[in-house]
Design an enzyme around this catalytic site. Sequence first.
Site, PDB file in Angstrom:
ATOM      1  N   SER A  36       0.910  -1.215  -0.026  1.00 30.24           N
ATOM      2  CA  SER A  36      -0.062  -0.117   0.195  1.00 30.24           C
ATOM      3  C   SER A  36       0.818   1.153   0.137  1.00 30.24           C
ATOM      4  O   SER A  36       1.998   1.077   0.488  1.00 30.24           O
ATOM      5  CB  SER A  36      -0.772  -0.021   1.191  1.00 30.24           C
ATOM      6  OG  SER A  36      -1.347   0.936   1.509  1.00 30.24           O
ATOM      7  N   TYR A  73      -2.294  -1.680  10.503  1.00 30.91           N
ATOM      8  CA  TYR A  73      -2.390  -1.795   8.829  1.00 30.91           C
ATOM      9  C   TYR A  73      -0.985  -1.385   8.781  1.00 30.91           C
ATOM     10  O   TYR A  73      -0.257  -1.947   7.916  1.00 30.91           O
ATOM     11  CB  TYR A  73      -3.452  -1.041   8.486  1.00 30.91           C
ATOM     12  CG  TYR A  73      -3.477  -1.220   7.063  1.00 30.91           C
ATOM     13  CD1 TYR A  73      -4.252  -2.357   6.281  1.00 30.91           C
ATOM     14  CD2 TYR A  73      -2.984  -0.254   5.991  1.00 30.91           C
ATOM     15  CE1 TYR A  73      -4.271  -2.356   4.932  1.00 30.91           C
ATOM     16  CE2 TYR A  73      -2.764  -0.255   4.736  1.00 30.91           C
ATOM     17  CZ  TYR A  73      -3.778  -1.633   4.186  1.00 30.91           C
ATOM     18  OH  TYR A  73      -3.731  -1.402   2.847  1.00 30.91           O
TER      19      TYR A  73
END
Length: 256
Positions: free
Chosen positions: A138, A151
Amino acid sequence: MGDLSEKCALVTGAANGIGLAVAQGLSAQGVRVLLADIDEARGQAEARNLPNALFQKGDMASREDCRALVARAEKEWGRLDILVNNAGLQHVSPIEEFPEDRWEHLIRVMLIGPFLLTRYALPLMYARKWGRILNISSLHGLVASPYKSAYISAKHGLMGLTKTAALEGADKGVTVNAVCPSYVRTPLVEKQIADQARVHGLSEAEVVEKIMLAPAAVKRLLEPSEVAAYVTFLCSEAAGGITGSAQVMDCGWTAR
């Protein structure tokens, strides 16, 4: 880009979103694909829509499930050429309020799971002197944002795993790369919009405009098919010299 039609792939988190788009993209190139997801009904249905595709339920937080997925590929095809570590989830909360079990679960799914799958898949790739491992990271594998500590920690760790595996596999014909998109139009992101609205005290429209897209030069969400197309390229012979990298597709987020 070269012929991928004899290759075999395992894609995790493949019942929807990026994982499904990747499975579809590889299948369109003639790759035999094993879709893995905890959503058995949706995963089975999507696998039936693809030629030469199989589905197996798998929880990436489970060591046994990770081992079983690679074993299934070996049993069905006698090989595993491509591994796409995509399964992920999100939880939005300040650190001091972040549920401890939830934090650990996110790390298991998005960092420990990819390590285990890589560990089990590499011997099959080394035996054939060819392999592609794609870790769907990401933008948040490179930069941080508030309220997403688990995350972001997992994705930063995944970058380290990517680089280490790339160095170990380079002389054995295996490339390992991370794809780092900005926000993609997936069920995971749609849920984040609601969570971010709650945490920041904004409307959902304001979250998209003021938080998700504000730093980007290109003011839109990416589509899963765009990420899938890049993954397919990185699996090709044309990308054989790319390894240990963070392939950024972030709409200009990090250009500032």
